[in-house]
Every structure is written in structure tokens, then in C-alpha cells.
Design a protein around this motif. Structure first.
Motif, mmCIF file in Angstrom:
data_model
loop_
_atom_site.group_PDB
_atom_site.id
_atom_site.type_symbol
_atom_site.label_atom_id
_atom_site.label_comp_id
_atom_site.label_asym_id
_atom_site.label_seq_id
_atom_site.Cartn_x
_atom_site.Cartn_y
_atom_site.Cartn_z
ATOM 1 N N ILE A 152 74.500 34.260 45.181
ATOM 2 C CA ILE A 152 74.152 33.113 44.348
ATOM 3 C C ILE A 152 74.173 33.555 42.891
ATOM 4 O O ILE A 152 73.724 34.655 42.555
ATOM 5 C CB ILE A 152 72.768 32.533 44.723
ATOM 6 N N ALA A 153 74.731 32.721 42.023
ATOM 7 C CA ALA A 153 74.827 33.036 40.598
ATOM 8 C C ALA A 153 73.685 32.371 39.841
ATOM 9 O O ALA A 153 73.460 31.168 39.977
ATOM 10 C CB ALA A 153 76.167 32.564 40.044
ATOM 11 N N GLU A 154 72.978 33.156 39.039
ATOM 12 C CA GLU A 154 71.875 32.633 38.234
ATOM 13 C C GLU A 154 72.361 32.260 36.834
ATOM 14 O O GLU A 154 73.331 32.817 36.326
ATOM 15 C CB GLU A 154 70.771 33.682 38.105
ATOM 16 N N GLY A 155 71.667 31.324 36.216
ATOM 17 C CA GLY A 155 71.926 31.001 34.824
ATOM 18 C C GLY A 155 73.197 30.226 34.566
ATOM 19 O O GLY A 155 73.794 30.350 33.494
ATOM 20 N N VAL A 156 73.631 29.409 35.516
ATOM 21 C CA VAL A 156 74.851 28.619 35.325
ATOM 22 C C VAL A 156 74.517 27.398 34.465
ATOM 23 O O VAL A 156 73.695 26.567 34.851
ATOM 24 C CB VAL A 156 75.439 28.182 36.681
ATOM 25 N N GLU A 157 75.173 27.302 33.313
ATOM 26 C CA GLU A 157 74.851 26.239 32.367
ATOM 27 C C GLU A 157 76.051 25.394 31.964
ATOM 28 O O GLU A 157 75.885 24.368 31.311
ATOM 29 C CB GLU A 157 74.204 26.837 31.115
ATOM 30 N N THR A 158 77.259 25.817 32.315
ATOM 31 C CA THR A 158 78.449 25.066 31.909
ATOM 32 C C THR A 158 79.365 24.820 33.100
ATOM 33 O O THR A 158 79.346 25.558 34.091
ATOM 34 C CB THR A 158 79.244 25.822 30.828
ATOM 35 N N GLU A 159 80.195 23.788 32.972
ATOM 36 C CA GLU A 159 81.172 23.492 34.015
ATOM 37 C C GLU A 159 82.196 24.616 34.126
ATOM 38 O O GLU A 159 82.699 24.905 35.214
ATOM 39 C CB GLU A 159 81.874 22.166 33.717
ATOM 40 N N ALA A 160 82.512 25.253 32.998
ATOM 41 C CA ALA A 160 83.474 26.356 33.025
ATOM 42 C C ALA A 160 82.951 27.503 33.879
ATOM 43 O O ALA A 160 83.700 28.122 34.649
ATOM 44 C CB ALA A 160 83.759 26.836 31.601
ATOM 45 N N GLN A 161 81.662 27.795 33.755
ATOM 46 C CA GLN A 161 81.067 28.851 34.573
ATOM 47 C C GLN A 161 81.097 28.476 36.053
ATOM 48 O O GLN A 161 81.462 29.291 36.909
ATOM 49 C CB GLN A 161 79.624 29.100 34.124
ATOM 50 N N ARG A 162 80.724 27.238 36.347
ATOM 51 C CA ARG A 162 80.702 26.816 37.746
ATOM 52 C C ARG A 162 82.112 26.790 38.331
ATOM 53 O O ARG A 162 82.309 27.169 39.492
ATOM 54 C CB ARG A 162 80.042 25.441 37.890
ATOM 55 N N SER A 163 83.085 26.366 37.549
ATOM 56 C CA SER A 163 84.464 26.320 38.036
ATOM 57 C C SER A 163 84.972 27.721 38.362
ATOM 58 O O SER A 163 85.622 27.939 39.391
ATOM 59 C CB SER A 163 85.372 25.669 36.987
ATOM 60 N N PHE A 164 84.667 28.679 37.484
ATOM 61 C CA PHE A 164 85.077 30.059 37.742
ATOM 62 C C PHE A 164 84.459 30.564 39.041
ATOM 63 O O PHE A 164 85.138 31.158 39.888
ATOM 64 C CB PHE A 164 84.652 30.965 36.585
ATOM 65 N N LEU A 165 83.168 30.335 39.202
ATOM 66 C CA LEU A 165 82.466 30.809 40.392
ATOM 67 C C LEU A 165 83.020 30.160 41.657
ATOM 68 O O LEU A 165 83.174 30.823 42.686
ATOM 69 C CB LEU A 165 80.969 30.524 40.255
ATOM 70 N N ALA A 166 83.332 28.871 41.570
ATOM 71 C CA ALA A 166 83.886 28.171 42.733
ATOM 72 C C ALA A 166 85.240 28.756 43.117
ATOM 73 O O ALA A 166 85.537 28.946 44.303
ATOM 74 C CB ALA A 166 84.013 26.682 42.431
ATOM 75 N N ARG A 167 86.064 29.056 42.114
ATOM 76 C CA ARG A 167 87.381 29.644 42.395
ATOM 77 C C ARG A 167 87.253 31.006 43.056
ATOM 78 O O ARG A 167 88.087 31.392 43.888
ATOM 79 C CB ARG A 167 88.191 29.775 41.100
ATOM 80 N N GLU A 168 86.198 31.732 42.692
ATOM 81 C CA GLU A 168 86.012 33.077 43.231
ATOM 82 C C GLU A 168 85.258 33.080 44.561
ATOM 83 O O GLU A 168 85.039 34.135 45.152
ATOM 84 C CB GLU A 168 85.271 33.952 42.219
ATOM 85 N N GLY A 169 84.844 31.900 45.016
ATOM 86 C CA GLY A 169 84.196 31.812 46.316
ATOM 87 C C GLY A 169 82.684 31.879 46.301
ATOM 88 O O GLY A 169 82.058 32.032 47.350
ATOM 89 N N CYS A 170 82.071 31.754 45.106
ATOM 90 C CA CYS A 170 80.610 31.722 45.014
ATOM 91 C C CYS A 170 80.177 30.258 45.057
ATOM 92 O O CYS A 170 80.354 29.524 44.083
ATOM 93 C CB CYS A 170 80.133 32.381 43.722
ATOM 94 N N VAL A 171 79.620 29.833 46.171
ATOM 95 C CA VAL A 171 79.341 28.409 46.372
ATOM 96 C C VAL A 171 77.893 28.033 46.076
ATOM 97 O O VAL A 171 77.539 26.856 46.115
ATOM 98 C CB VAL A 171 79.693 27.992 47.817
ATOM 99 N N GLU A 172 77.044 29.014 45.784
ATOM 100 C CA GLU A 172 75.653 28.716 45.449
ATOM 101 C C GLU A 172 75.387 29.098 44.000
ATOM 102 O O GLU A 172 75.691 30.221 43.585
ATOM 103 C CB GLU A 172 74.692 29.478 46.362
ATOM 104 N N VAL A 173 74.832 28.161 43.244
ATOM 105 C CA VAL A 173 74.525 28.431 41.844
ATOM 106 C C VAL A 173 73.121 27.944 41.521
ATOM 107 O O VAL A 173 72.571 27.066 42.188
ATOM 108 C CB VAL A 173 75.538 27.762 40.889
ATOM 109 N N GLN A 174 72.571 28.514 40.469
ATOM 110 C CA GLN A 174 71.243 28.138 39.986
ATOM 111 C C GLN A 174 71.296 28.093 38.472
ATOM 112 O O GLN A 174 71.854 28.976 37.837
ATOM 113 C CB GLN A 174 70.218 29.186 40.434
#
Length: 234
Positions: A168-190
Motif C-alpha cells: 500500500i502506498a502512503e501519502g497519495v495526493e495527486t492523480e499522477a501519483q495514483r496513475s503511476f501506482l496503478a500502472r505498476e500494480g499497486c492497487v491500495e493507496v492512502q
């Protein structure tokens, strides 16, 4: 004269002091009991995460305390997740590992928090079978603009995948960050992108609506991911 209303303080302001004077033990017990009681009353059987301080491992019988609170509140052990940093394992690692194994035997989950910020993160993963890895926000903040940050986060996600441990990725504040994480297979964010800290009453109301189907799609997913963490974990 009316008493002045106290201003809420972030955990980073008072937890170090509470750890220094030992009050963190009683505070931690109160937080755990309150969290379990509230979660047991939710309409949806969601998990709840509670942070444990290294001091709590050094004082009292943590395992029996957790067991008694689970019995008292009726919360299913699988719905309780403890978040610890590698600092927990530095002092008396053998005793701490024994406590962690006994906690897992109760059925609760154990997550490695702030992964990557200490000196022994990889060693900690080898020492204990964690149920989740949480990437510290210091690596997430520049993930969409820094090749170095992106490479580090990509490596941690790959490590989790290889070990079969959710990340799970902490400190996600932008769509760009979430998009990168989704592409890399990280499906849980906070983080603030999916929800701001809220009162337990607000959270309970939102989970009730989500469970009733009044909120659907992405909005429903964001509701159940509202963080209840310090400002540092945005």
C-alpha cells in the motif's frame, strides 16, 4: 470565564512525549479498545488498522491485552491490523519477534509501516512474515516527476509481489501519483486524494451508506479508504 477549547494536535506532536514518559502504554490501550469497539459496530465488515509503539512491546502483556479486547468488543481478529515500524524490532528483537508471532496466532494482521525509511527494512522482512508493506510517503511525493523515486517505488512493489505480500502506498495526493501506482500494480493507496481524516461518526455514516449501496463505483472505494492517520501520512 468559559474554558478555552483545546486545539487538536497531530500525533507527531504528542506521541514522542508520550513514549518518553510512558503514557503511550495507557493511551495505546485506550485507542485499541475504542478502535475495536467502533469497528465491531460498523455495518460493513471492514478492517481497521492501529499503530503500535515500540514502547508497548516493552511494557505489560501486549498479547493478552489484545486478546481480551477482541473478546470484549467482539471484533473478528482478521479485521484488526497492527502497523509497526522497523524501530519495534531494534530493541530486543527476539522478544519482539516472539510477541509478533503470538499476535499473528490470534488471527490479527501485521503490517510493516514506513517501509524504506530505516536501515533494516529488508532485514525486517526476512525476520518476520508481514501481511502488508506500506511504502513511506517520502518516496511517493516525487514518484511522478523523479526517475529515481519511481525506480525505488517500482522496486518495492516488485519486492512485495515476489514475496506475495500486498503493498500500500502512503501519502497519495495527486492523480499522477495514483496513475503511476496503478500502472505498476499497486492497487491500495492512502492519502488526501482518496479521503481526508474524518470523525468516527462521519466514517460510520459513510460506511453505512456504502454498505447499503447508496454510494457506488470509485466514490464507494474512496469512502472505505478514508485515512485516520497523522498529517505526516497524508
Amino acid at each position: 470565564m468559559a474554558p478555552r477549547k483545546a486545539r487538536p494536535r497531530p500525533p507527531n506532536d504528542f506521541i514522542p512525549l508520550a513514549e518518553k514518559n510512558g503514557l503511550i502504554v495507557s493511551i495505546g490501550e485506550w485507542v485499541l479498545r475504542r478502535a475495536c469497539r467502533e469497528a465491531a459496530a460498523w455495518f460493513a465488515p471492514l478492517k481497521i488498522a492501529v499503530n503500535l509503539s515500540p514502547v508497548q512491546f516493552q511494557h505489560g502483556d501486549l498479547v493478552n491485552l489484545v486478546h481480551s479486547i477482541l473478546l470484549e468488543t467482539g471484533l473478528a481478529p482478521a479485521r484488526l491490523e497492527f502497523e509497526i515500524t522497523e524501530g519495534v524490532l531494534i530493541n530486543d528483537p527476539q522478544r519482539t519477534l516472539s510477541i509478533l508471532r503470538r499476535l499473528k496466532s490470534l488471527g490479527v494482521k501485521i503490517a510493516m509501516d514506513d517501509f524504506g525509511t530505516g536501515y533494516a527494512s529488508l532485514s525486517s522482512l526476512r525476520s518476520f512474515p508481514f501481511d502488508k508493506i506500506k511504502i513511506d510517503r517520502s518516496f511517493i511525493v516525487d514518484v511522478a516527476t523523479s526517475d529515481q523515486a519511481a525506480a525505488i517505488v517500482r522496486a518495492v512493489i516488485g519486492l512485495g509481489s515476489a514475496l506475495g505480500v500486498p503493498v500500500i502506498a502512503e501519502g497519495v495526493e495527486t492523480e499522477a501519483q495514483r496513475s503511476f501506482l496503478a500502472r505498476e500494480g499497486c492497487v491500495e493507496v492512502q492519502g488526501y486524494l482518496v479521503g481526508w481524516p474524518a470523525s468516527i461518526e462521519t466514517f460510520s455514516d459513510l460506511t453505512a451508506k456504502a454498505n447499503a449501496g447508496l454510494v457506488r463505483g470509485p466514490a464507494r472505494r474512496e469512502i472505505i479508504e478514508i485515512p485516520r492517520r497523522s498529517e505526516r501520512k497524508r
